[in-house]
Design a protein around this motif. Structure first.
Motif, PDB file in Angstrom:
ATOM      1  N   ARG A  22       0.822  -1.208   0.000  1.00  9.69           N
ATOM      2  CA  ARG A  22       0.000   0.000   0.000  1.00  9.69           C
ATOM      3  C   ARG A  22       0.855   1.258   0.000  1.00  9.69           C
ATOM      4  O   ARG A  22       0.519   2.249  -0.663  1.00  9.69           O
ATOM      5  N   ARG A  23       1.967   1.234   0.718  1.00  9.89           N
ATOM      6  CA  ARG A  23       2.751   2.456   0.922  1.00  9.89           C
ATOM      7  C   ARG A  23       4.032   2.535   0.106  1.00  9.89           C
ATOM      8  O   ARG A  23       4.590   3.610  -0.046  1.00  9.89           O
ATOM      9  N   PHE A  24       4.509   1.402  -0.408  1.00  7.73           N
ATOM     10  CA  PHE A  24       5.755   1.437  -1.175  1.00  7.73           C
ATOM     11  C   PHE A  24       5.687   0.399  -2.285  1.00  7.73           C
ATOM     12  O   PHE A  24       6.401  -0.606  -2.259  1.00  7.73           O
ATOM     13  N   ASP A  25       4.831   0.661  -3.268  1.00  7.77           N
ATOM     14  CA  ASP A  25       4.671  -0.268  -4.378  1.00  7.77           C
ATOM     15  C   ASP A  25       5.763  -0.023  -5.419  1.00  7.77           C
ATOM     16  O   ASP A  25       6.682   0.781  -5.215  1.00  7.77           O
ATOM     17  N   ARG A  26       5.660  -0.687  -6.565  1.00 12.21           N
ATOM     18  CA  ARG A  26       6.726  -0.590  -7.576  1.00 12.21           C
ATOM     19  C   ARG A  26       6.820   0.808  -8.160  1.00 12.21           C
ATOM     20  O   ARG A  26       7.919   1.281  -8.490  1.00 12.21           O
ATOM     21  N   ASP A  27       5.684   1.496  -8.312  1.00 13.70           N
ATOM     22  CA  ASP A  27       5.730   2.865  -8.810  1.00 13.70           C
ATOM     23  C   ASP A  27       6.469   3.772  -7.829  1.00 13.70           C
ATOM     24  O   ASP A  27       7.254   4.638  -8.237  1.00 13.70           O
ATOM     25  N   ALA A  28       6.208   3.577  -6.541  1.00  7.61           N
ATOM     26  CA  ALA A  28       6.907   4.376  -5.533  1.00  7.61           C
ATOM     27  C   ALA A  28       8.399   4.071  -5.532  1.00  7.61           C
ATOM     28  O   ALA A  28       9.227   4.973  -5.352  1.00  7.61           O
ATOM     29  N   LEU A  29       8.753   2.817  -5.739  1.00  5.94           N
ATOM     30  CA  LEU A  29      10.164   2.435  -5.804  1.00  5.94           C
ATOM     31  C   LEU A  29      10.862   3.129  -6.961  1.00  5.94           C
ATOM     32  O   LEU A  29      11.934   3.721  -6.794  1.00  5.94           O
ATOM     33  N   ARG A  30      10.247   3.091  -8.135  1.00  4.36           N
ATOM     34  CA  ARG A  30      10.866   3.715  -9.308  1.00  4.36           C
ATOM     35  C   ARG A  30      10.957   5.228  -9.134  1.00  4.36           C
ATOM     36  O   ARG A  30      11.949   5.846  -9.528  1.00  4.36           O
ATOM     37  N   ALA A  31       9.904   5.836  -8.547  1.00  6.18           N
ATOM     38  CA  ALA A  31       9.931   7.281  -8.322  1.00  6.18           C
ATOM     39  C   ALA A  31      11.038   7.658  -7.345  1.00  6.18           C
ATOM     40  O   ALA A  31      11.746   8.652  -7.534  1.00  6.18           O
ATOM     41  N   ALA A  32      11.205   6.859  -6.296  1.00  8.40           N
ATOM     42  CA  ALA A  32      12.251   7.132  -5.316  1.00  8.40           C
ATOM     43  C   ALA A  32      13.634   6.994  -5.930  1.00  8.40           C
ATOM     44  O   ALA A  32      14.542   7.783  -5.634  1.00  8.40           O
ATOM     45  N   ALA A  33      13.808   5.994  -6.792  1.00 13.73           N
ATOM     46  CA  ALA A  33      15.112   5.765  -7.413  1.00 13.73           C
ATOM     47  C   ALA A  33      15.460   6.851  -8.423  1.00 13.73           C
ATOM     48  O   ALA A  33      16.642   7.102  -8.687  1.00 13.73           O
ATOM     49  N   ALA A  34      14.449   7.509  -8.981  1.00 10.52           N
ATOM     50  CA  ALA A  34      14.692   8.512 -10.008  1.00 10.52           C
ATOM     51  C   ALA A  34      15.108   9.858  -9.429  1.00 10.52           C
ATOM     52  O   ALA A  34      15.680  10.692 -10.138  1.00 10.52           O
ATOM     53  N   GLY A  35      14.820  10.087  -8.144  1.00  2.00           N
ATOM     54  CA  GLY A  35      15.148  11.375  -7.540  1.00  2.00           C
ATOM     55  C   GLY A  35      16.260  11.256  -6.525  1.00  2.00           C
ATOM     56  O   GLY A  35      16.823  10.177  -6.308  1.00  2.00           O
ATOM     57  N   PRO A  36      16.584  12.372  -5.864  1.00  2.00           N
ATOM     58  CA  PRO A  36      17.605  12.321  -4.806  1.00  2.00           C
ATOM     59  C   PRO A  36      17.124  11.464  -3.649  1.00  2.00           C
ATOM     60  O   PRO A  36      15.941  11.461  -3.309  1.00  2.00           O
ATOM     61  N   ALA A  37      18.034  10.724  -3.036  1.00  2.00           N
ATOM     62  CA  ALA A  37      17.671   9.813  -1.952  1.00  2.00           C
ATOM     63  C   ALA A  37      17.102  10.600  -0.775  1.00  2.00           C
ATOM     64  O   ALA A  37      17.741  11.511  -0.253  1.00  2.00           O
ATOM     65  N   ALA A  38      15.882  10.248  -0.383  1.00  3.20           N
ATOM     66  CA  ALA A  38      15.235  10.913   0.745  1.00  3.20           C
ATOM     67  C   ALA A  38      14.268   9.936   1.390  1.00  3.20           C
ATOM     68  O   ALA A  38      13.588   9.168   0.701  1.00  3.20           O
ATOM     69  N   LEU A  39      14.206   9.954   2.702  1.00  2.00           N
ATOM     70  CA  LEU A  39      13.310   9.061   3.428  1.00  2.00           C
ATOM     71  C   LEU A  39      11.904   9.634   3.475  1.00  2.00           C
ATOM     72  O   LEU A  39      11.722  10.851   3.624  1.00  2.00           O
ATOM     73  N   ASP A  40      10.929   8.759   3.381  1.00  2.00           N
ATOM     74  CA  ASP A  40       9.533   9.116   3.558  1.00  2.00           C
ATOM     75  C   ASP A  40       9.243   9.024   5.054  1.00  2.00           C
ATOM     76  O   ASP A  40       9.029   7.936   5.585  1.00  2.00           O
ATOM     77  N   ARG A  41       9.253  10.156   5.735  1.00  2.00           N
ATOM     78  CA  ARG A  41       9.076  10.144   7.185  1.00  2.00           C
ATOM     79  C   ARG A  41       7.682   9.649   7.579  1.00  2.00           C
ATOM     80  O   ARG A  41       7.501   9.050   8.627  1.00  2.00           O
ATOM     81  N   GLY A  42       6.691   9.882   6.728  1.00  2.00           N
ATOM     82  CA  GLY A  42       5.360   9.367   7.002  1.00  2.00           C
ATOM     83  C   GLY A  42       5.331   7.858   7.009  1.00  2.00           C
ATOM     84  O   GLY A  42       4.743   7.236   7.906  1.00  2.00           O
ATOM     85  N   LEU A  43       5.982   7.250   6.027  1.00  2.00           N
ATOM     86  CA  LEU A  43       6.076   5.791   5.976  1.00  2.00           C
ATOM     87  C   LEU A  43       6.868   5.270   7.171  1.00  2.00           C
ATOM     88  O   LEU A  43       6.523   4.241   7.760  1.00  2.00           O
ATOM     89  N   TRP A  44       7.939   5.974   7.532  1.00  2.00           N
ATOM     90  CA  TRP A  44       8.769   5.561   8.676  1.00  2.00           C
ATOM     91  C   TRP A  44       7.935   5.501   9.948  1.00  2.00           C
ATOM     92  O   TRP A  44       8.023   4.567  10.734  1.00  2.00           O
ATOM     93  N   ARG A  45       7.070   6.530  10.131  1.00  2.09           N
ATOM     94  CA  ARG A  45       6.204   6.542  11.314  1.00  2.09           C
ATOM     95  C   ARG A  45       5.151   5.437  11.238  1.00  2.09           C
ATOM     96  O   ARG A  45       4.771   4.867  12.274  1.00  2.09           O
ATOM     97  N   GLU A  46       4.663   5.140  10.033  1.00  2.00           N
ATOM     98  CA  GLU A  46       3.701   4.039   9.886  1.00  2.00           C
ATOM     99  C   GLU A  46       4.334   2.706  10.256  1.00  2.00           C
ATOM    100  O   GLU A  46       3.702   1.852  10.885  1.00  2.00           O
TER     101      GLU A  46
END
Length: 301
Positions: A22-46
């Protein structure tokens, strides 16, 4: 010994997988890899709210009160989706660093010459003075190199520090198993749909052999990791890390072979699994250290 998952462990796996899907699907993975490395603090708290970091923390201390086998199951799911961040360091800090168990604090910890996610960390456990950023092969694992790496030897399996590093090595191995399982699934799925000469490539003997070899490597590594999680034996953990590193790297390579040139493109996740597997193989218990531990056990004199 029966290593089949209990009903509660199956439920844990299902819950973690559903959260990550729900929170880190393949689209999210590709989007994260395409930009500067940054943590999703919302996901971390979840993750913190779901008990991911506090799985092994006693209930009296606000944790879930489970053991290392359950942590291995959760980290295997994280490895399956290539979840980024200093998961292991934060998990180990639960109960010791304020906010780590709840996902409110991101914790980094040096290991040998490297430290992950140093710029994003709220707390650093250990000495990271003088660390300088280096280019990481994995776009989702930013790295810093320490000027004087800490000495690591097989003897570190004794004592508190050694115990923590052994746990870290096993959780890293669990992530590698998750990655190996995912690339095996991807190879089989692609082989069943991609056609050459009027038939799916999965019908060709060479491709069948690749996929069968991937499955065998993954299941052998998974069995070793699960066994080491039950026994906690340092030598078994070293062996599990060796098998899991090999499975993750070789399965990703074979998955690339099945995909052909498509596997190297940014819209495919396969190359990201290979890059993460390379980085993990050098973390917590690299191959040379694991081999030394095994050799010391076989030849104690």
């Amino acid at each position: 010994m029966d290593f089949r998952l209990t009903d509660d462990q199956q439920a844990l796996r299902k819950g973690v997988r559903e959260l990550l899907e729900r929170r880190f699907d393949r689209d999210a993975l590709r989007a994260a890899a395409a930009g500067p490395a940054a943590l999703d603090r919302g996901l971390w708290r979840e993750l913190g709210a779901a008990g991911f970091f506090a799985l092994r923390l006693p209930e009296a201390a606000g944790g879930v009160g489970l053991g290392l086998p359950e942590a291995v199951i959760a980290f295997e799911e994280a490895g399956r989706v290539l979840l980024p961040g200093p998961l292991i360091a934060t998990h180990l800090a639960a109960g010791e660093v304020e906010g780590a168990a709840e996902g409110e604090a991101v914790v980094a910890a040096p290991d040998g010459p490297l430290v992950e996610w140093l710029d994003e960390a709220d707390v650093v456990v250990g000495d990271a003075a003088g660390a300088v950023p280096i280019r990481s092969v994995d776009p989702l694992t930013p790295l810093h190199r320490l000027p004087v790496p800490a000495l690591r030897t097989p003897a570190e399996g004794v004592g508190r520090t050694g115990s923590r590093r052994l746990t870290a090595a096993l959780l890293s191995a669990a992530e590698q198993v998750g990655s190996a399982g995912r690339t095996t699934e991807a190879a089989v799925a692609h082989a069943g749909t991609r056609e050459q000469f009027g038939q799916p490539i999965g019908g060709f003997q060479a491709v069948k052999h690749l996929c069968a070899g991937m499955l065998v490597r993954t299941e052998v590594a998974r069995a070793a990791v699960y066994a080491a999680a039950v026994t906690g034996d340092p030598v078994e953990i070293a062996g599990a890390k060796l098998l899991a590193d090999e499975a993750a790297v070789d399965c990703a390579r074979d998955c690339l072979q099945v995909h052909g040139g498509m596997g190297f493109t940014w819209e495919s996740e396969v190359h990201l699994h290979l890059k993460r597997a390379w980085v993990r193989a050098e973390r917590w218990m690299p191959r040379a250290l694991a081999e030394e531990a095994e050799a010391a056990h076989l030849s104690p004199s």
